[in-house]
Design an enzyme around this catalytic site. Structure first.
Site, mmCIF file in Angstrom:
data_model
loop_
_atom_site.group_PDB
_atom_site.id
_atom_site.type_symbol
_atom_site.label_atom_id
_atom_site.label_comp_id
_atom_site.label_asym_id
_atom_site.label_seq_id
_atom_site.Cartn_x
_atom_site.Cartn_y
_atom_site.Cartn_z
ATOM 1 N N GLU A 158 -21.406 -90.715 34.533
ATOM 2 C CA GLU A 158 -20.317 -89.849 34.070
ATOM 3 C C GLU A 158 -20.592 -88.353 34.275
ATOM 4 O O GLU A 158 -20.551 -87.561 33.344
ATOM 5 C CB GLU A 158 -20.016 -90.156 32.600
ATOM 6 C CG GLU A 158 -19.606 -91.603 32.384
ATOM 7 C CD GLU A 158 -19.433 -91.986 30.925
ATOM 8 O OE1 GLU A 158 -19.582 -91.108 30.047
ATOM 9 O OE2 GLU A 158 -19.169 -93.170 30.651
ATOM 10 N N GLU A 263 -18.104 -102.053 33.691
ATOM 11 C CA GLU A 263 -17.918 -102.057 32.231
ATOM 12 C C GLU A 263 -16.513 -102.570 31.886
ATOM 13 O O GLU A 263 -15.781 -101.963 31.117
ATOM 14 C CB GLU A 263 -18.139 -100.653 31.654
ATOM 15 C CG GLU A 263 -19.504 -100.068 31.991
ATOM 16 C CD GLU A 263 -19.765 -98.716 31.349
ATOM 17 O OE1 GLU A 263 -19.062 -98.365 30.374
ATOM 18 O OE2 GLU A 263 -20.680 -98.004 31.819
#
Length: 375
Positions: A158, A263
């Protein structure tokens, strides 16, 4: 309490326990996700500490039955594994790796460098030299310990904003874009046999995808190894971006990358204030409108969830030559982080197994899809 009352109390308690047991009894399933898709891609799940320690026999059996890849949900993040400058805690990480090895699973380390869930000593770093020393020490110590055992690392997690620009993390503030290069270079030296991934949410969206492509190009132009990209897959059944997902899988594959869906969960609840992304630090106050399915999921919504998963796996099968792994972010609905994000206390139903580890319609739908695909 009289003897008669005591006997009645025990009888009622026993009845309640029996009812609870049967209400959560697992329905027998002859189908296995990992076996159904064994010729296509790995099927993974994220494990929490209780699952790593095998505290729940039913859940443990389900994990071994359904999945051939595991990701460390939280226990390899810096605040857990490296809580102080000269202190590392490998207890749960060692157990996680041992679990995967014992069950012949593909093991994913998550994650080496991330701006969130940092211990206080990292958050307090102010100098370039100190952050470099931390990165060197952290990546070298952690990745080298599991060299030859961990099959894949989410090296950086991220690093981008929604518009594709660089997130103003402590690493970027002190080192600029160079921190990405340093992280992948250090990881390649410490774990030469592991696959190295960049992992992020919303990188199927055009602007953020463009930023991810620039990040990968920067690494490739520097002669550094990056093996794959992880599209997190935190999506919602009310707004599933199938076209953007397919475009992204194709674009990333063109760069010579493996593509993992890392995810995966499909939220079924209303999106508060049109929230975008999956930033764990975002929290909002809740109300009944934002938590409409407290007791159970209506059949109509369950069907919509199954439809969404079927469409998604149809896309995955179409591009199975590009996709290396599909990992669900949790084993069953009760383990999902979406029950508490971005509004604490909500009841969500984003996975293939319910809170009793029973396969949902969505599970049967994608297994049946694969059977049709194989004819």
């Amino acid at each position: 309490m009289t003897n008669k009352t005591n006997r009645l109390y025990k009888t009622l308690m026993l009845a309640a326990l029996i009812a609870a047991h049967f209400s959560c009894a697992r329905s027998a399933s002859t189908d296995s996700l990992k076996e159904s898709f064994e010729d296509d891609f790995l099927i993974g799940t994220a494990l929490n500490a209780d699952q790593i320690n095998e505290h729940d026999g039913a859940t443990d059996s389900l994990i071994k039955e359904q999945f051939n890849a595991i990701t460390a949900e939280n226990i390899m993040k810096t605040e857990v594994i490296h809580p102080a400058w000269d202190k590392f805690d490998f207890d749960l990480a060692d157990r996680f790796v041992a679990y995967g090895q014992k069950n012949n699973m593909y093991i994913v380390g998550h994650t080496l460098i991330w701006h969130s869930q940092l211990p206080p000593f990292v958050q307090a770093i102010k100098s370039v030299d100190s952050i470099r020393q931390f990165m060197d020490k952290h990546i070298h110590t952690v990745a080298e310990r599991y060299a030859g055992s961990v099959d894949s690392w989410d090296v950086v997690n991220e690093a981008l904003n929604e518009d594709g620009s660089w997130r103003e993390s402590i690493f970027f503030q002190l080192l600029g874009e160079q921190y990405i290069l340093d992280a992948f270079e250090l990881a390649a030296k410490a774990a030469p046999e592991a696959e190295l991934y960049y992992n992020d949410y919303n990188i199927e969206q055009p602007k953020k995808r463009a930023g991810a492509i620039k990040l990968v190009q920067k690494l490739q132009q520097a002669g550094l190894r990056i093996d794959g990209i992880g599209i997190q897959g935190h999506w919602n059944i009310n707004d599933l971006p199938l076209i953007a997902i397919e475009e992204s899988v194709v674009e990333y594959a063109k760069m010579g990358l493996k593509v993992a869906i890392t995810e995966l969960d499909l939220g079924v609840l209303p999106n508060p204030w049109n929230l975008q992304g999956a930033d764990v630090n975002q929290q909002f106050e809740g109300n009944s409108r934002m938590n409409p399915y407290v007791k159970q999921l209506p059949d109509s919504v369950s069907t919509k969830l199954a439809d969404a998963y079927e469409e998604l796996f149809r896309l995955f099968l179409k591009h199975r030559d590009k996709i290396s792994r599909v990992t669900f972010w949790g084993v069953n609905d009760g383990h999902s982080w979406l029950n508490d994000w971005p509004i604490p206390g909500r009841t969500n139903y984003p996975l293939l197994f319910d809170r009793c580890n029973r396969p949902k319609d969505a599970f049967h739908r994608i297994v049946d899809l694969k059977k049709e695909h194989s004819k």
